[in-house]
Motif scaffolding. Sequence first.
Motif, PDB file in Angstrom:
ATOM      1  N   TYR A   1       0.851  -1.188   0.000  1.00 45.75           N
ATOM      2  CA  TYR A   1       0.000   0.000   0.000  1.00 45.75           C
ATOM      3  C   TYR A   1       0.888   1.239   0.000  1.00 45.75           C
ATOM      4  O   TYR A   1       2.070   1.186   0.359  1.00 45.75           O
ATOM      5  CB  TYR A   1      -0.954   0.008   1.199  1.00 45.75           C
ATOM      6  N   THR A   2       0.359   2.359  -0.443  1.00 50.37           N
ATOM      7  CA  THR A   2       1.117   3.604  -0.516  1.00 50.37           C
ATOM      8  C   THR A   2       0.664   4.565   0.572  1.00 50.37           C
ATOM      9  O   THR A   2      -0.518   4.631   0.922  1.00 50.37           O
ATOM     10  CB  THR A   2       0.943   4.280  -1.883  1.00 50.37           C
ATOM     11  N   SER A   3       1.639   5.323   1.096  1.00 49.35           N
ATOM     12  CA  SER A   3       1.352   6.339   2.102  1.00 49.35           C
ATOM     13  C   SER A   3       2.536   7.288   2.171  1.00 49.35           C
ATOM     14  O   SER A   3       3.686   6.837   2.281  1.00 49.35           O
ATOM     15  CB  SER A   3       1.116   5.698   3.476  1.00 49.35           C
ATOM     16  N   GLN A   4       2.265   8.593   2.080  1.00 52.46           N
ATOM     17  CA  GLN A   4       3.289   9.620   2.207  1.00 52.46           C
ATOM     18  C   GLN A   4       4.485   9.362   1.286  1.00 52.46           C
ATOM     19  O   GLN A   4       5.641   9.314   1.703  1.00 52.46           O
ATOM     20  CB  GLN A   4       3.755   9.726   3.667  1.00 52.46           C
ATOM     21  N   GLN A   5       4.177   9.150   0.009  1.00 49.17           N
ATOM     22  CA  GLN A   5       5.200   8.972  -1.020  1.00 49.17           C
ATOM     23  C   GLN A   5       6.069   7.727  -0.813  1.00 49.17           C
ATOM     24  O   GLN A   5       7.204   7.659  -1.288  1.00 49.17           O
ATOM     25  CB  GLN A   5       6.118  10.211  -1.087  1.00 49.17           C
ATOM     26  N   GLN A   6       5.532   6.740  -0.117  1.00 52.31           N
ATOM     27  CA  GLN A   6       6.267   5.496   0.081  1.00 52.31           C
ATOM     28  C   GLN A   6       5.352   4.303  -0.145  1.00 52.31           C
ATOM     29  O   GLN A   6       4.119   4.408  -0.025  1.00 52.31           O
ATOM     30  CB  GLN A   6       6.861   5.427   1.496  1.00 52.31           C
ATOM     31  N   TYR A   7       5.987   3.161  -0.455  1.00 53.15           N
ATOM     32  CA  TYR A   7       5.269   1.902  -0.623  1.00 53.15           C
ATOM     33  C   TYR A   7       5.621   0.992   0.559  1.00 53.15           C
ATOM     34  O   TYR A   7       6.804   0.763   0.844  1.00 53.15           O
ATOM     35  CB  TYR A   7       5.671   1.215  -1.923  1.00 53.15           C
ATOM     36  N   PHE A   8       4.604   0.466   1.239  1.00 48.73           N
ATOM     37  CA  PHE A   8       4.803  -0.368   2.413  1.00 48.73           C
ATOM     38  C   PHE A   8       4.218  -1.761   2.169  1.00 48.73           C
ATOM     39  O   PHE A   8       3.172  -1.909   1.539  1.00 48.73           O
ATOM     40  CB  PHE A   8       4.114   0.242   3.645  1.00 48.73           C
ATOM     41  N   TRP A   9       4.897  -2.764   2.701  1.00 49.72           N
ATOM     42  CA  TRP A   9       4.403  -4.143   2.643  1.00 49.72           C
ATOM     43  C   TRP A   9       3.233  -4.291   3.602  1.00 49.72           C
ATOM     44  O   TRP A   9       3.283  -3.817   4.742  1.00 49.72           O
ATOM     45  CB  TRP A   9       5.512  -5.120   3.006  1.00 49.72           C
ATOM     46  N   MET A  10       2.155  -4.943   3.157  1.00 46.85           N
ATOM     47  CA  MET A  10       0.993  -5.083   4.019  1.00 46.85           C
ATOM     48  C   MET A  10       0.488  -6.523   4.115  1.00 46.85           C
ATOM     49  O   MET A  10      -0.361  -6.827   4.940  1.00 46.85           O
ATOM     50  CB  MET A  10      -0.157  -4.193   3.524  1.00 46.85           C
ATOM     51  N   SER A  11       1.001  -7.405   3.285  1.00 46.18           N
ATOM     52  CA  SER A  11       0.511  -8.783   3.309  1.00 46.18           C
ATOM     53  C   SER A  11       1.020  -9.496   4.555  1.00 46.18           C
ATOM     54  O   SER A  11       2.067  -9.161   5.114  1.00 46.18           O
ATOM     55  CB  SER A  11       0.968  -9.532   2.058  1.00 46.18           C
ATOM     56  N   GLU A  12       0.278 -10.501   4.979  1.00 52.29           N
ATOM     57  CA  GLU A  12       0.680 -11.277   6.144  1.00 52.29           C
ATOM     58  C   GLU A  12       1.736 -12.327   5.795  1.00 52.29           C
ATOM     59  O   GLU A  12       2.425 -12.828   6.675  1.00 52.29           O
ATOM     60  CB  GLU A  12      -0.542 -11.970   6.757  1.00 52.29           C
ATOM     61  N   HIS A  13       1.837 -12.700   4.513  1.00 51.69           N
ATOM     62  CA  HIS A  13       2.770 -13.773   4.177  1.00 51.69           C
ATOM     63  C   HIS A  13       4.193 -13.231   4.021  1.00 51.69           C
ATOM     64  O   HIS A  13       4.406 -12.039   3.794  1.00 51.69           O
ATOM     65  CB  HIS A  13       2.314 -14.546   2.940  1.00 51.69           C
ATOM     66  N   TYR A  14       5.139 -14.137   4.121  1.00 49.38           N
ATOM     67  CA  TYR A  14       6.570 -13.842   4.147  1.00 49.38           C
ATOM     68  C   TYR A  14       7.112 -14.140   2.750  1.00 49.38           C
ATOM     69  O   TYR A  14       7.275 -15.294   2.381  1.00 49.38           O
ATOM     70  CB  TYR A  14       7.183 -14.736   5.223  1.00 49.38           C
ATOM     71  N   PRO A  15       7.381 -13.121   1.900  1.00 53.28           N
ATOM     72  CA  PRO A  15       7.616 -13.376   0.472  1.00 53.28           C
ATOM     73  C   PRO A  15       8.860 -14.204   0.165  1.00 53.28           C
ATOM     74  O   PRO A  15       8.849 -15.010  -0.763  1.00 53.28           O
ATOM     75  CB  PRO A  15       7.712 -11.971  -0.124  1.00 53.28           C
ATOM     76  N   ALA A  16       9.948 -14.018   0.918  1.00 48.42           N
ATOM     77  CA  ALA A  16      11.186 -14.733   0.589  1.00 48.42           C
ATOM     78  C   ALA A  16      11.015 -16.236   0.695  1.00 48.42           C
ATOM     79  O   ALA A  16      11.673 -17.004  -0.010  1.00 48.42           O
ATOM     80  CB  ALA A  16      12.317 -14.270   1.503  1.00 48.42           C
ATOM     81  N   ASP A  17      10.113 -16.667   1.582  1.00 43.37           N
ATOM     82  CA  ASP A  17       9.903 -18.096   1.788  1.00 43.37           C
ATOM     83  C   ASP A  17       9.312 -18.774   0.561  1.00 43.37           C
ATOM     84  O   ASP A  17       9.418 -19.990   0.405  1.00 43.37           O
ATOM     85  CB  ASP A  17       8.978 -18.300   2.990  1.00 43.37           C
ATOM     86  N   ALA A  18       8.670 -17.983  -0.300  1.00 39.66           N
ATOM     87  CA  ALA A  18       8.005 -18.551  -1.472  1.00 39.66           C
ATOM     88  C   ALA A  18       8.867 -18.449  -2.731  1.00 39.66           C
ATOM     89  O   ALA A  18       8.418 -18.809  -3.813  1.00 39.66           O
ATOM     90  CB  ALA A  18       6.673 -17.836  -1.705  1.00 39.66           C
ATOM     91  N   VAL A  19      10.103 -17.961  -2.599  1.00 44.63           N
ATOM     92  CA  VAL A  19      10.967 -17.746  -3.766  1.00 44.63           C
ATOM     93  C   VAL A  19      12.197 -18.634  -3.656  1.00 44.63           C
ATOM     94  O   VAL A  19      13.023 -18.460  -2.749  1.00 44.63           O
ATOM     95  CB  VAL A  19      11.394 -16.265  -3.885  1.00 44.63           C
ATOM     96  N   SER A  20      12.313 -19.601  -4.550  1.00 48.68           N
ATOM     97  CA  SER A  20      13.496 -20.455  -4.619  1.00 48.68           C
ATOM     98  C   SER A  20      14.524 -19.817  -5.544  1.00 48.68           C
ATOM     99  O   SER A  20      14.197 -19.421  -6.664  1.00 48.68           O
ATOM    100  CB  SER A  20      13.126 -21.845  -5.135  1.00 48.68           C
ATOM    101  N   LEU A  21      15.767 -19.709  -5.081  1.00 54.64           N
ATOM    102  CA  LEU A  21      16.823 -19.145  -5.922  1.00 54.64           C
ATOM    103  C   LEU A  21      17.230 -20.084  -7.039  1.00 54.64           C
ATOM    104  O   LEU A  21      17.926 -19.677  -7.971  1.00 54.64           O
ATOM    105  CB  LEU A  21      18.063 -18.815  -5.082  1.00 54.64           C
TER     106      LEU A  21
END
Length: 891
Positions: free
Chosen positions: A481-501
């Motif tokens: 979500y955006t607020s005061q010219q910034q983008y903030f993470w708002m989802s409850e899930h942990y994104p790195a855990d879903a990304v395999s290198l």
Amino acid sequence: MTLPELLSDWRGDPQFARNAAAWKVMPARPANWAAFPADLHERIGEALVRRDIRQLYTHQASAWAASQQGSHLVVVTATASGKTLCYNLPVLDHLLRDRDARALYLFPTKALAQDQADELRQLLGKVSAAPPLLPSVAATYDGDTPADHRPAVRAQARIIITNPDMLHTGILPHHTLWAAVFEHLRYVVIDELHTLRGVFGSHVANVIRRLKRIAAFYGSTPQFIMASATIANPIELAERLVEERVTLIDNDGAPRGEKHFIIYNPPTVNQELGLRRSALLEAVRLGNQLLNHDAQTIFFARSRPTTELVLNYLKQARPMDQLAGEQPLRGYRGGYLPSIRREIERGLREGRVRGVVATNALELGVDIGQMGASVLIGYPGSVAAAWQQAGRAGRTTATSLALMVVSAAPIDQYLAHHPAWFFDRSPEYGLINPDNLIILVHHLRCAAFELPFRKDEAFGRIEGARVKEFLDFLVEEGVVYTSQQQYFWMSEHYPADAVSLRSASPDTVVIQKGSAALRQAPLGQAPLRQAQDGGEPVAAADDESPDAEEETVAIGQVDLHSAYWLLHPQAIYMHEGQSYFVDSLDLERKVARARAVAVDYYTEATREVTIELLEKFTEAEVTGGRKSRGEVKVTSQVKGFRKIKLYTHENLGTGALDLPPTELLTTGYWLTVNDETVERLRADGLWSSDANDYGRDWPAIRARARERDGFRCQNCGALELETPHHVHHKIPFKKFADARQANQLANLITLCPSCHHQAETAVRVRSSLAGLSFVLGHLAPLLLMCDRRDVGVHSDPKSPLAEGHPAVVVYDDIPAGIGLSDRLYELHDDLMARARDLIASCACADGCPSCVGPAAESGEGGKRETLALVSALVALRQAQDAAPRHGQDAA
């Protein structure tokens, strides 16, 4: 008896000489020394002397000088040349001078990280200093680090030794716990740079972007020191990875003893079919001779099952070793416990283990002592990997041997016939594409989780406006979500855990074993049990029901893209040397159920591929046609599978499958054969790639044949149901002058789709276009530092990419592509020339696994036609170059 004596015997053996495609002797070389730098901390110099190191090699001194100037650098020297000191010296020197400074070491594997940690602690143990440089200041932080030890590592370790995967999932997302490290992060060391290529390297480049972003947040700008095996573009790869200017250090000053490098081509056992004796069996035979001459030997196998098989063969040939209760022969591969691996490494260093059979798990710089010989069972896939494996022997000034026993694969045979090319500088490029759309968006999610984005903030070299587009997409997705010219993470899930290198796609299919696979058998179908003769599983009797108490256990996972042909129903999946029969594949739940079996075959999926053009980027006229590159959509569907007998590779039968199609949006390079070339080859009777024109009466003739055969398959007796059976030409259609002769009822037989596929395999006539496709599919990885599975190849006599003209397409088998096909577009002329040389130099009569592909039992391999085609794609340019220019005469 010694290794030099055995080499002398081999030189005098006529049979060995006939099969030695190349025997290169690299003479001994003395060291090029440099004095300790005047500005090196005196305690470091004292520690080196205590380890009996009184001078530096010239490349170590050059690395020191460059590092002191603040340069990012990449060191490219031979295996066992002392690259470790190139980064340990500046790091330890700085840590002695700055009590708060920290360093991060990244190694591609946990085994290498553990080995380098031991090496670093040994050096630290010689430094005569109280804190801050006790051996304990260097600590590993990976998946094996106990949870109760991790806070101490974060708080006390000044050198954190880890791997890219742990940095991605365990450090960067929790950077607040690592604030002291990031505030004072002075050096980042990246070892084995050449392994960071393709999808893995593209992911790691984005992890480095995230690392630099977090370091900047805490006020630090680390210096990068990288080390690599031989690679064609070390500066380009290093600069693409860290997005900084990089200095190359390649003035190797390390000594070496005399080294023999032999490329050995097993003897031919069937000249007409081009079949050679098994590379595996020849490697075992020659390896036994090395062991008999007291040469400590490492064998490199391409897979885990092959590792176990070679080890078994060696042990059978040396029964006295086992009777003595010793273990001088060991295996080393994935699946072994860390404690067993450390025991084997110790045995190698101490000389108790005389031979080890390993996968590429021992290819990297794990310390295994002073090996006398390295035996490569087949070409390992890249020149850099071959030299890495060869370099595991000869780590002293004594005579050593690297023996590459090549297989019948086209890449191997190309090297056997062109050894000079192999011994010249590697042409391989380490290619990455951090800006791959799928990979980039995954890491933008991870970066947004770690720190908010400013609206104008860049991400690496991706400018702010472009990053904003991606972030706006994530806003629509509901995770930002955006607020005061910034983008903030708002989802409850942990994104790195879903990304395999290790994969472009995060989706994986879990493989489960146990009795659940039997209980989940299709409705109305009995559970299966293993046949007593080791053959195909058969229905189990009621009293053979499995124990209901047995639990299902996850044994591994496969990326979704590969699951279709690796884990389809009835597939044989190999895991840690054990065969598993796949009972079911649930694509919705992403689970495959399998059970251990003892079978003497493996399976190979067959699939149909169609390619559509989405956008053409560029094209150019070339000899005999036109080359193009662009964005394509590859639709593939697994339609069946073959059962192939182990060791003999006999085809034991086929099976039909009905899996949903998959789509891949990627980039491709394709060659269109022009009309002039086709007509010239057709006039010479050398064009066999036209689609069959069965004539306008074919539908009626086909119906009569099916009616005559009672609408039953004449092989297995299956009756037609909803889908009509196929009608097959007993003598291939292409062997007749016209359709009328080919379509006589006596030449036709009704077959079900499965039997038809088997029959076509036995009598097919390989077209020149298909032959060229086979060659390019094996040669392309030779020019690119990539795995064979990273590229796909497809031929079509009426290709939609070529406006209905014949074409061969080579595409990145990776979503969105990473630049492999772009590089092949640039290397087109070289690729064609190498393809022609490979086919022309092959001694087979009409196609074999080493050139255009094997001819079937009663079919034709198309070698002559393929050679004519590829020659036409090369020779015209040479003729034009040799012809007089306009305005000149022949004189």
